[in-house]
Design an enzyme around this catalytic site. Structure first.
Site, PDB file in Angstrom:
ATOM      1  N   LYS A   1     -11.532   0.262  -2.154  1.00 27.31           N
ATOM      2  CA  LYS A   1     -10.502   0.938  -2.952  1.00 27.31           C
ATOM      3  C   LYS A   1     -10.986   0.979  -4.406  1.00 27.31           C
ATOM      4  O   LYS A   1     -11.892   1.754  -4.710  1.00 27.31           O
ATOM      5  CB  LYS A   1      -9.164   0.256  -2.725  1.00 27.31           C
ATOM      6  CG  LYS A   1      -8.777   0.421  -1.257  1.00 27.31           C
ATOM      7  CD  LYS A   1      -7.481  -0.145  -0.871  1.00 27.31           C
ATOM      8  CE  LYS A   1      -7.072   0.294   0.517  1.00 27.31           C
ATOM      9  NZ  LYS A   1      -7.815  -0.277   1.628  1.00 27.31           N
TER      10      LYS A   1
ATOM     11  N   SER B   1       0.804  -1.229   0.000  1.00 33.22           N
ATOM     12  CA  SER B   1       0.000   0.000   0.000  1.00 33.22           C
ATOM     13  C   SER B   1       0.831   1.272   0.000  1.00 33.22           C
ATOM     14  O   SER B   1       0.397   2.287  -0.528  1.00 33.22           O
ATOM     15  CB  SER B   1      -0.932   0.002   1.214  1.00 33.22           C
ATOM     16  OG  SER B   1      -0.193  -0.163   2.402  1.00 33.22           O
TER      17      SER B   1
ATOM     18  N   HIS C   1      -5.134  -3.612  -2.630  1.00 35.75           N
ATOM     19  CA  HIS C   1      -4.842  -2.646  -3.704  1.00 35.75           C
ATOM     20  C   HIS C   1      -4.803  -3.283  -5.087  1.00 35.75           C
ATOM     21  O   HIS C   1      -4.860  -2.573  -6.099  1.00 35.75           O
ATOM     22  CB  HIS C   1      -3.534  -1.909  -3.403  1.00 35.75           C
ATOM     23  CG  HIS C   1      -3.651  -1.043  -2.199  1.00 35.75           C
ATOM     24  ND1 HIS C   1      -4.114   0.245  -2.252  1.00 35.75           N
ATOM     25  CD2 HIS C   1      -3.430  -1.319  -0.885  1.00 35.75           C
ATOM     26  CE1 HIS C   1      -4.158   0.746  -1.025  1.00 35.75           C
ATOM     27  NE2 HIS C   1      -3.750  -0.189  -0.184  1.00 35.75           N
TER      28      HIS C   1
HETATM   29  N1  PMP Z   1      -4.927  -4.051   3.728  1.00 28.47           N
HETATM   30  C1  PMP Z   1      -4.245  -3.125   3.026  1.00 28.47           C
HETATM   31  C2  PMP Z   1      -3.067  -3.559   2.224  1.00 28.47           C
HETATM   32  C3  PMP Z   1      -4.658  -1.788   3.037  1.00 28.47           C
HETATM   33  O1  PMP Z   1      -3.975  -0.862   2.356  1.00 28.47           O
HETATM   34  C4  PMP Z   1      -5.792  -1.430   3.799  1.00 28.47           C
HETATM   35  C5  PMP Z   1      -6.323  -0.006   3.860  1.00 28.47           C
HETATM   36  N2  PMP Z   1      -5.449   1.000   3.729  1.00 28.47           N
HETATM   37  C6  PMP Z   1      -6.435  -2.423   4.527  1.00 28.47           C
HETATM   38  C7  PMP Z   1      -6.007  -3.723   4.461  1.00 28.47           C
HETATM   39  C8  PMP Z   1      -7.621  -2.096   5.375  1.00 28.47           C
HETATM   40  O2  PMP Z   1      -8.742  -2.043   4.587  1.00 28.47           O
HETATM   41  P1  PMP Z   1      -9.998  -1.168   5.036  1.00 28.47           P
HETATM   42  O3  PMP Z   1      -9.649   0.253   4.686  1.00 28.47           O
HETATM   43  O4  PMP Z   1     -11.122  -1.710   4.263  1.00 28.47           O
HETATM   44  O5  PMP Z   1     -10.136  -1.364   6.500  1.00 28.47           O
END
Ligand code: PMP
Length: 397
Positions: free
Chosen positions: A245, A186, A214
């Protein structure tokens, strides 16, 4: 200090906040005065947003909005309780069928968010007595899930399969083993070497959990994600991803064999003991999946925009990570300079945040640039011009 003493408690919080501020690590979310999109309004000014994970512009797509409104009118605002308590509403059922169809798996299970999914999934997969090997740059929700599981937890160097193998080789015999990685990272935008990880998992009898938050909707010929990109969908039997996303909404999914999904329904505490997501968000995700399949041109525009911005930033002389995705981090170094760069960019009409520790390792603070299918070429050129000016102002280029 007495816990009931509010004055002391306030003092303690303020001191912590001052400490963060002194180290340029204080976070203060910006207030938007508009919907999310390629351009947003901040402090009365229109600025180009290069910060959202809404990679395909679906968060404001009329079909998703219509689906959400219709589901709300039919099924109400809230799900009422955990699905184990008050039952599954039609939009959730429809979404899980659509996800399983899209991913080619027997089943799917929807969670309220990616964070919740990882907190529930990992302890359901492994417990004390087991061993977890996780990429050093795994998302915080994976790390927290690993900690919660009680399993012994080791990190391997980022994307370094030789290091992973050396750890697996030295592992005590007959320990249940889980390898954990993001599909696309991310904060770096680079990809985990899933083919090599799948080989190691088979060789060392380990399970693999990929977080494809992602990659979903972005990677792979049909947008099924990083497993499709690497051609390992048949070798890694289950994985998770998010709906907040590229799919434009909120929530997360786990896809895999029917028995695994039934097992999670009975063991993943962040599914069992929390209210199901709103019917509107499930219905919006069903609409998003349909658009993924019927409008591949969105993905084509996303990748064209990604090439435009990535090559433009490199040509200007900025240092990026080994990103191969719409996440294009511009490396700065110290938190203070990254913050100054974000402020300069905003002055020049671009909103792209400074990402600092603990989100990224110390000394690697950066501007995390993300691009979407909905940015126009003119907007990207204007954004590059803002980067040029801000970079010159700060002596970065
Ligand atoms: N896993 C990854 C790799 C993320 O980037 C994110 C959110 N930034 C999450 C899990 C968490 O997902 P959510 O925003 O739906 O809680």
């Amino acid at each position: 200090m007495a816990l009931t003493d509010d004055t002391d408690r306030d003092g303690q919080f303020t001191a912590q906040l001052r400490h963060l501020e002194r180290h340029h690590l204080l976070r203060q979310p910006k207030s938007l005065e508009s919907a999310t999109g390629p351009v947003v309004s901040i402090d009365g000014r229109q600025v180009i947003l290069l910060a959202s994970n809404d990679y395909l512009g679906l968060a404001t797509h009329p079909r998703l909005i219509q689906a959400a409104v219709q589901a709300t009118e039919t099924f109400g605002v809230g799900a009422g309780a955990s699905r184990l308590v008050s039952g599954t509403l039609p939009p959730h059922k429809e979404l899980e069928s659509a996800l399983a169809r899209f991913k080619g798996t027997e089943g799917a299970l929807v969670f309220g968010s990616g964070y919740l999914a990882n907190l529930g999934l990992i302890p359901a997969l492994i417990g004390s007595g087991g061993m977890i090997f996780a990429d050093r740059l795994c998302h915080a929700s994976l790390i927290d899930g690993c900690r919660l599981s009680g399993a012994e937890f080791r990190v391997f160097r980022h994307r370094d399969v030789s290091h992973l193998e050396s750890l697996l080789r030295r592992r005590p015999a007959r320990r249940r083993t889980l390898i954990v990685t993001d599909g696309l990272f991310s904060m770096d935008g680079d990809a985990a070497p899933l083919s090599d990880i799948a080989i190691l998992a088979e060789r060392y009898d380990a399970q693999v959990l990929v977080d494809d938050a992602h990659g979903t909707g972005v990677m792979g010929e049909r947008g099924r994600g990083t497993l499709e990109h690497w051609g390992v969908e048949s070798r890694i039997p289950f994985h998770m991803g998010t709906l907040g996303k590229a799919l434009g909404g909120i929530g997360a999914y786990v896809v895999g064999p029917a028995s695994f999904i039934a097992y999670l329904i009975n063991t993943a505490r962040s599914f069992m003991f929390t209210t199901a997501p709103p019917p509107a968000s499930a219905a919006a995700s069903v609409a998003a999946l349909a658009i993924l399949e019927t409008e591949p041109e969105r993905r084509a525009r996303l990748w064209a925009n990604r090439r435009h911005l990535f090559s433009g930033l490199r040509t200007l002389g900025f240092t990026t990570t080994d990103s191969l995705s719409p996440i294009i981090p511009v490396l700065i170094g110290e938190a203070e300079r990254a913050l100054a760069m974000a402020e300069k960019l905003l002055e020049h009409g671009v909103y792209a945040p400074a990402i600092r520790p603990p989100t990224v390792p110390k000394g690697t603070s950066r501007i995390r640039v993300t691009v979407t299918s909905e940015h126009t070429s003119e907007q990207l050129d204007a954004a590059l011009e803002a980067f040029r000016k801000a970079g010159k102002d700060l002596g970065l280029i």
